[in-house]
Write an enzyme that holds these catalytic residues in place. Structure first.
Site, PDB file in Angstrom:
ATOM      1  N   PHE A 123       0.866  -1.180   0.000  1.00  0.00           N
ATOM      2  CA  PHE A 123       0.000   0.000   0.000  1.00  0.00           C
ATOM      3  C   PHE A 123       0.903   1.230   0.000  1.00  0.00           C
ATOM      4  CE2 PHE A 123      -2.682   3.048   2.428  1.00  0.00           C
ATOM      5  CZ  PHE A 123      -3.904   2.913   1.795  1.00  0.00           C
ATOM      6  N   LEU A 125       1.138   4.868   0.129  1.00  0.00           N
ATOM      7  CA  LEU A 125       0.563   6.192   0.384  1.00  0.00           C
ATOM      8  C   LEU A 125       1.626   7.165   0.914  1.00  0.00           C
ATOM      9  CD1 LEU A 125      -2.032   7.961   0.561  1.00  0.00           C
ATOM     10  CD2 LEU A 125      -2.335   7.117   2.897  1.00  0.00           C
ATOM     11  N   THR A 126       2.313   6.772   1.990  1.00  0.00           N
ATOM     12  CA  THR A 126       3.264   7.667   2.654  1.00  0.00           C
ATOM     13  C   THR A 126       4.432   8.032   1.740  1.00  0.00           C
ATOM     14  OG1 THR A 126       2.703   6.647   4.767  1.00  0.00           O
ATOM     15  CG2 THR A 126       4.772   7.886   4.682  1.00  0.00           C
ATOM     16  N   GLU A 127       4.858   9.292   1.823  1.00  0.00           N
ATOM     17  CA  GLU A 127       6.053   9.746   1.084  1.00  0.00           C
ATOM     18  C   GLU A 127       7.039  10.358   2.082  1.00  0.00           C
ATOM     19  OE1 GLU A 127       4.648  12.385  -1.994  1.00  0.00           O
ATOM     20  OE2 GLU A 127       3.566  10.749  -3.004  1.00  0.00           O
ATOM     21  N   PRO A 128       8.278  10.578   1.652  1.00  0.00           N
ATOM     22  CA  PRO A 128       9.238  11.159   2.593  1.00  0.00           C
ATOM     23  C   PRO A 128       8.736  12.472   3.199  1.00  0.00           C
ATOM     24  CG  PRO A 128      10.367  10.359   0.635  1.00  0.00           C
ATOM     25  CD  PRO A 128       8.899  10.203   0.366  1.00  0.00           C
ATOM     26  N   GLY A 131       3.477  12.309   5.629  1.00  0.00           N
ATOM     27  CA  GLY A 131       3.059  11.134   6.389  1.00  0.00           C
ATOM     28  C   GLY A 131       1.627  11.343   6.866  1.00  0.00           C
ATOM     29  N   THR A 158       5.202  -1.261   3.888  1.00  0.00           N
ATOM     30  CA  THR A 158       5.165  -2.645   4.388  1.00  0.00           C
ATOM     31  C   THR A 158       5.015  -3.610   3.208  1.00  0.00           C
ATOM     32  OG1 THR A 158       4.127  -1.897   6.430  1.00  0.00           O
ATOM     33  CG2 THR A 158       3.895  -4.239   5.905  1.00  0.00           C
ATOM     34  N   ARG A 268       8.737 -18.152  38.446  1.00  0.00           N
ATOM     35  CA  ARG A 268       9.898 -17.464  39.020  1.00  0.00           C
ATOM     36  C   ARG A 268       9.718 -17.264  40.531  1.00  0.00           C
ATOM     37  NH1 ARG A 268      15.217 -15.984  38.537  1.00  0.00           N
ATOM     38  NH2 ARG A 268      15.602 -13.897  39.350  1.00  0.00           N
ATOM     39  N   GLU A 363      -0.663   3.771  10.154  1.00  0.00           N
ATOM     40  CA  GLU A 363      -2.107   3.826   9.824  1.00  0.00           C
ATOM     41  C   GLU A 363      -2.798   4.932  10.636  1.00  0.00           C
ATOM     42  OE1 GLU A 363      -4.230   0.418   8.769  1.00  0.00           O
ATOM     43  OE2 GLU A 363      -2.445  -0.707   8.194  1.00  0.00           O
TER      44      GLU A 363
HETATM   45  C1  FAD Z   1       7.133   0.093  10.153  1.00  0.00           C
HETATM   46  C2  FAD Z   1       6.268   1.034   9.370  1.00  0.00           C
HETATM   47  C3  FAD Z   1       5.443   0.523   8.382  1.00  0.00           C
HETATM   48  C4  FAD Z   1       4.641   1.392   7.610  1.00  0.00           C
HETATM   49  N1  FAD Z   1       3.891   0.879   6.593  1.00  0.00           N
HETATM   50  C5  FAD Z   1       3.265   1.742   5.715  1.00  0.00           C
HETATM   51  C6  FAD Z   1       2.640   1.253   4.538  1.00  0.00           C
HETATM   52  O1  FAD Z   1       2.554   0.045   4.294  1.00  0.00           O
HETATM   53  N2  FAD Z   1       2.111   2.159   3.656  1.00  0.00           N
HETATM   54  C7  FAD Z   1       2.153   3.501   3.876  1.00  0.00           C
HETATM   55  O2  FAD Z   1       1.660   4.271   3.041  1.00  0.00           O
HETATM   56  N3  FAD Z   1       2.740   4.001   5.020  1.00  0.00           N
HETATM   57  C8  FAD Z   1       3.302   3.152   5.923  1.00  0.00           C
HETATM   58  N4  FAD Z   1       3.932   3.635   7.063  1.00  0.00           N
HETATM   59  C9  FAD Z   1       3.962   5.075   7.279  1.00  0.00           C
HETATM   60  C10 FAD Z   1       3.123   5.550   8.459  1.00  0.00           C
HETATM   61  O3  FAD Z   1       1.756   5.438   8.149  1.00  0.00           O
HETATM   62  C11 FAD Z   1       3.570   6.984   8.788  1.00  0.00           C
HETATM   63  O4  FAD Z   1       4.849   6.867   9.405  1.00  0.00           O
HETATM   64  C12 FAD Z   1       2.590   7.688   9.699  1.00  0.00           C
HETATM   65  O5  FAD Z   1       1.416   8.003   8.999  1.00  0.00           O
HETATM   66  C13 FAD Z   1       3.156   8.990  10.291  1.00  0.00           C
HETATM   67  O6  FAD Z   1       3.761   9.780   9.300  1.00  0.00           O
HETATM   68  P1  FAD Z   1       5.254  10.349   9.533  1.00  0.00           P
HETATM   69  O7  FAD Z   1       6.091   9.202   9.954  1.00  0.00           O
HETATM   70  O8  FAD Z   1       5.634  11.102   8.331  1.00  0.00           O
HETATM   71  O9  FAD Z   1       5.109  11.319  10.793  1.00  0.00           O
HETATM   72  P2  FAD Z   1       4.591  12.846  10.766  1.00  0.00           P
HETATM   73  O10 FAD Z   1       3.322  12.944  10.018  1.00  0.00           O
HETATM   74  O11 FAD Z   1       5.732  13.713  10.355  1.00  0.00           O
HETATM   75  O12 FAD Z   1       4.274  13.068  12.308  1.00  0.00           O
HETATM   76  C14 FAD Z   1       5.300  13.365  13.278  1.00  0.00           C
HETATM   77  C15 FAD Z   1       4.603  13.689  14.601  1.00  0.00           C
HETATM   78  O13 FAD Z   1       3.765  14.858  14.433  1.00  0.00           O
HETATM   79  C16 FAD Z   1       2.438  14.550  14.822  1.00  0.00           C
HETATM   80  N5  FAD Z   1       1.490  15.286  13.958  1.00  0.00           N
HETATM   81  C17 FAD Z   1       1.504  15.410  12.602  1.00  0.00           C
HETATM   82  N6  FAD Z   1       0.462  16.139  12.183  1.00  0.00           N
HETATM   83  C18 FAD Z   1      -0.231  16.488  13.294  1.00  0.00           C
HETATM   84  C19 FAD Z   1      -1.422  17.234  13.522  1.00  0.00           C
HETATM   85  N7  FAD Z   1      -2.141  17.762  12.521  1.00  0.00           N
HETATM   86  N8  FAD Z   1      -1.829  17.399  14.810  1.00  0.00           N
HETATM   87  C20 FAD Z   1      -1.145  16.840  15.844  1.00  0.00           C
HETATM   88  N9  FAD Z   1      -0.022  16.118  15.687  1.00  0.00           N
HETATM   89  C21 FAD Z   1       0.424  15.933  14.422  1.00  0.00           C
HETATM   90  C22 FAD Z   1       2.303  13.048  14.640  1.00  0.00           C
HETATM   91  O14 FAD Z   1       1.247  12.504  15.439  1.00  0.00           O
HETATM   92  C23 FAD Z   1       3.679  12.576  15.092  1.00  0.00           C
HETATM   93  O15 FAD Z   1       3.722  12.499  16.481  1.00  0.00           O
HETATM   94  C24 FAD Z   1       4.668   2.777   7.877  1.00  0.00           C
HETATM   95  C25 FAD Z   1       5.489   3.287   8.906  1.00  0.00           C
HETATM   96  C26 FAD Z   1       6.275   2.436   9.632  1.00  0.00           C
HETATM   97  C27 FAD Z   1       7.161   3.013  10.708  1.00  0.00           C
END
Ligand code: FAD
Length: 383
Positions: A123, A125-128, A131, A158, A268, A363
């Site tokens: 799936f 969706l996420t980009e650098p 998120g 994933t 234990r 998610e």
């Molecule tokens: C092991 C793993 C597997 C994954 N698998 C997939 C996959 O299969 N497909 C896919 O597309 N993605 C996948 N992801 C991505 C995952 O869904 C994202 O990491 C997640 O959505 C958070 O995005 P980010 O890491 O960019 O964090 P950010 O969005 O940068 O968030 C950083 C922090 O800011 C907070 N924050 C951001 N915006 C707000 C707001 N508006 N209000 C309050 N707080 C906020 C967040 O809660 C977090 O604490 C995976 C991630 C991991 C680690």
């Protein structure tokens, strides 16, 4: 909701329990250290019908309802979240989306392979750079005659290096934000699509998580799933049900924390008796048990709502929020019961905690779930 399981649900739960105890639990430490589960597990999951739950039999699925899906997901999560995640993504996010939104041709092309385990889905969706703010993704799909040409990259995917097909979200019109996003089913052997596995994860170490790079990836217009500009609705509907699946996996983690903590506490000995005799140890175990029950009931409620065709999105966020935080608490409490032994990987608590930790992040983070729930309660969107 009747909390008594049907004969069919009881049977599928037992099948998943036996499979987990036989095929997963004995290998968990080895797979975690090797940073890869044995890939043959995918075919085994398919052979038992676990990759086809809720999918109609005419497309190779095994039918069943969403509670049965939760029961299987819970058992797999009790064994190894890395295995559970393969199912939650390939079936939960990809195959179920094809079954719901796909054309007849897309269903016939992808579902038999995904449900048998011959094919794996991911799936994208996420980009650098996006998120939580996925609606502002920047991967582009440009129309060229009967095709689209896609450029961009995806992060943290994933099953990324294992997958045969990616459900990919890309911006295909100039409409702002999520309204410009469309969804495509892209075979991963399409020229221009490359993948890099991400190593060194805290948990889910057995699972292949990858970056995807798309450079002039050409797909026919028939690869689009749902209509142009509907991609974000596709993603959100997949993730709403996906949150139930993650929550069920978290119930499994918490259950494993409970089972292992009780076993250890009754074996234990310290101060001349088993540590189960010490009331503060009983408190740790009790807190885990209450978290297990509460998370399970919230998760089953979502399954019940879906199966009865009722609205479930807010309830799915509540279940995912509570169950993921509960799994972290439960695994941490279990580690405390194990004392110093909990800190080494021959004992289960450390891995449960490492695996649980990502559940509050992916998610939709816990903060995002709170915004979804807050929007439903107040009618005010914070997005
Ligand atoms: C092991 C793993 C597997 C994954 N698998 C997939 C996959 O299969 N497909 C896919 O597309 N993605 C996948 N992801 C991505 C995952 O869904 C994202 O990491 C997640 O959505 C958070 O995005 P980010 O890491 O960019 O964090 P950010 O969005 O940068 O968030 C950083 C922090 O800011 C907070 N924050 C951001 N915006 C707000 C707001 N508006 N209000 C309050 N707080 C906020 C967040 O809660 C977090 O604490 C995976 C991630 C991991 C680690």
């Amino acid at each position: 909701m009747n909390l008594e399981l049907s004969e069919e649900q009881t049977a599928v739960r037992q099948l998943a329990k036996d499979f987990t105890d036989r095929e997963i639990t004995p290998h968990v430490v080895e797979w975690d250290r090797a940073e890869s589960v044995d890939r043959s597990i995918v075919r085994k999951l398919g052979a038992l019908g676990f990759l086809g739950l809720t999918i109609p039999e005419e497309y190779g699925g095994s039918g069943g309802d969403h509670l049965a899906y939760c029961l299987v997901t819970e058992e797999l999560g009790r064994g190894d979240s890395s295995v559970r995640g393969i199912v939650s993504v390939s079936l939960g996010l990809v195959a179920k989306t094809v079954a719901h939104w796909g054309t007849e041709e897309q269903k016939r092309r992808w579902l038999p392979g995904l449900t048998s385990g011959e094919l794996v889905g991911c799936f994208g969706l996420t980009e650098p750079g996006t998120g939580s703010d996925a609606g502002n993704l920047t991967t582009r799909a440009v129309r060229a005659g009967d095709d689209y040409i896609i450029n961009g990259s995806k992060m943290f995917i994933t099953n990324g290096t294992w997958a045969d097909v990616v459900l990919l979200f890309a911006r295909s019109t100039d409409a702002p934000g999520h309204r410009g996003v469309s969804a495509f089913l892209v075979p991963t052997d399409t020229p221009g699509l490359t993948r890099r596995e991400i190593h060194g994860k805290l948990g889910l170490r057995g699972q292949a998580t990858a970056e995807l790079f798309l450079e002039d990836v050409r797909v026919p217009a028939s690869a689009m799933i749902a209509s142009e500009g509907k991609g974000f609705s596709v993603a959100m509907s997949a993730l709403a049900k996906g949150r139930m699946s993650v929550a069920a996996g978290c119930v499994g983690i918490a259950q494993a924390a409970l089972d292992s903590a009780v076993k250890y506490a009754t074996e234990r000995e310290q101060f001349g008796r088993t540590i189960a005799h010490h009331q503060l140890v009983q408190e740790l175990i009790t807190d885990i048990a209450v978290d297990v029950d509460a998370a399970r009931l919230l998760t089953w409620r979502v399954a019940d709502l879906i199966d009865r065709g009722q609205p479930f999105v807010t309830e799915a966020s509540k279940a995912k929020l509570f169950a993921s935080e509960a799994a972290v608490r439960a695994a941490n409490n279990a580690l405390q019961v194990f004392g110093g032994y909990g800190y080494i990987d021959e004992y289960p608590a450390g891995k449960l905690l490492r695996d649980a930790r990502v559940m509050t992040l992916y998610e939709g983070t816990s903060q995002i779930q709170k915004l979804v729930i807050g929007r439903a309660l107040t009618g005010v969107s914070a997005f």
